[in-house]
Design an enzyme around this catalytic site. Structure first.
Site, PDB file in Angstrom:
ATOM      1  N   ARG A 230     -68.703  67.154   5.594  1.00 55.70           N
ATOM      2  CA  ARG A 230     -69.195  65.601   5.113  1.00 55.70           C
ATOM      3  C   ARG A 230     -68.539  64.377   6.388  1.00 55.70           C
ATOM      4  NH1 ARG A 230     -72.211  67.328   2.328  1.00 55.70           N
ATOM      5  NH2 ARG A 230     -72.583  66.990  -0.519  1.00 55.70           N
ATOM      6  N   GLU A 259     -73.603  57.621   4.943  1.00 61.04           N
ATOM      7  CA  GLU A 259     -75.139  57.241   4.722  1.00 61.04           C
ATOM      8  C   GLU A 259     -76.349  56.746   4.003  1.00 61.04           C
ATOM      9  OE1 GLU A 259     -75.894  61.741   4.077  1.00 61.04           O
ATOM     10  OE2 GLU A 259     -73.951  62.056   5.623  1.00 61.04           O
ATOM     11  N   HIS A 277     -78.658  64.559   8.938  1.00 64.50           N
ATOM     12  CA  HIS A 277     -78.200  64.700   7.173  1.00 64.50           C
ATOM     13  C   HIS A 277     -79.598  66.169   6.636  1.00 64.50           C
ATOM     14  CE1 HIS A 277     -75.171  65.541   3.458  1.00 64.50           C
ATOM     15  NE2 HIS A 277     -75.936  66.051   4.209  1.00 64.50           N
TER      16      HIS A 277
END
Ligand code: GLV
Length: 311
Positions: A230, A259, A277
């Site tokens: 993360r 994000e 991601h």
């Protein structure tokens, strides 16, 4: 039968278990879901890691008919789990099915960042490549390097299996002694010994900015940092400074603090491979994650124990 709110359309076939059980499915509008207003009318929510399921949403849901929130992801830091627990709402996630795909991606970043593949390709595409040069595009060897895994869950262990094929020495750190070969009790020690550091911890208050300026300063100037966990596990501003100043050699990132917004300092940082991601992004893995999230909803609404309830 229950009413299941899907915050996003899922891969084909993922809803079969819900439909076969006779539940009604409501798909949020593609322009975005207003969870606060929709949660009370749903018995279950199937959501993604991009949906913020906070205390307000959960309280609104609990005042209505909401019983389960099922996240199609292994990480569930987007859900206020403490509030859900106190309101009696079950939270489920999808561990296991994405380990191998995510480990593949972590290894891709280990190789790409160590060998500077993004900047080399960029030179080629932009016409800057002047031909083979003996001192051009010099990266670091991955084979026989020391890989330091931070966290030693399923994904980290899958990365370790791949590293064996590259004759890497693998060490790992986690909060609790794993009693496995290669365990290093002190994070600073692992950082100082590793040629490649790969992060595999969940985001919690304890792991927020686990890697900051002082941790980066412990790493070798030749070292590579990879993050597929993360974004907030790393202090991005400190990382960009470390890359700029040569405190570390290179970085490979798949996850970011805000994000889909990427801090401009990261975009400008040298020797950096940045992916959007995509750790679990293969057709079969994303389908398996969505199926598992759907099955959990069927289990809870059917009065059965779901396989992966967040404790
Ligand atoms: C992906 O980041 C996941 O948590 O599943």
């Amino acid at each position: 039968m229950g009413r299941v709110l899907l915050t996003h359309a899922l891969p084909e076939g993922a809803l079969d278990s819900i439909l076969e059980a006779g539940h009604e499915v409501i798909l949020a509008s593609p322009s975005g879901v207003d969870l606060l207003s929709m949660a009370p009318d749903a018995d279950a929510i199937v959501c993604l890691l991009t949906d913020r399921v906070d205390a307000d949403v959960l309280r609104a849901g609990a005042a209505g008919r909401l019983r389960v929130v099922s996240v199609a992801a292994v990480g569930y830091d987007n859900v206020d789990v403490d509030s859900a627990r106190s309101l009696g709402i079950t939270v489920c996630h999808t561990p296991g099915v994405l380990d191998e795909s995510t480990a593949d991606l972590a290894f891709l970043l280990i190789l790409a960042a160590s060998r500077l593949s993004s900047s080399a390709e960029d030179d080629l595409r932009s016409g800057r490549w002047g031909g083979w040069g003996i001192t051009d595009h010099l990266g670091r060897d991955v084979h026989r390097a020391t890989l330091g895994l931070v966290g030693y869950g399923r994904i980290a262990q899958a990365v370790a299996r791949r590293a064996a094929g590259f004759s890497m020495e693998v060490i790992h750190h986690s909060r609790r002694d794993t009693k496995s070969p290669g365990y290093v009790a002190d994070l600073a020690d692992l950082l100082a010994r590793s040629d490649v550091v790969s992060l595999h911890v969940p985001l919690t208050p304890q792991t927020h900015h686990l890697i900051g300026a002082s941790e980066l300063a412990r790493m070798k100037p030749t070292a590579v940092l990879v993050n597929t966990a993360r974004g907030d596990v790393v202090d991005e501003v400190a990382l960009a400074a470390a890359l700029r100043d040569g405190t570390i050699f290179a970085a490979g990132l798949d996850v970011y603090s805000h994000e889909p917004d990427i801090d401009p300092v990261l975009l400008q940082a040298p020797r950096t491979v940045l992916l959007p991601h995509i750790g679990s992004a293969t057709t079969s893995t994303r389908t398996a994650m969505a199926q598992m999230a759907s099955q959990a909803v069927c289990d809870v609404l059917g009065g059965r124990n779901p396989a992966h309830r967040v404790p």
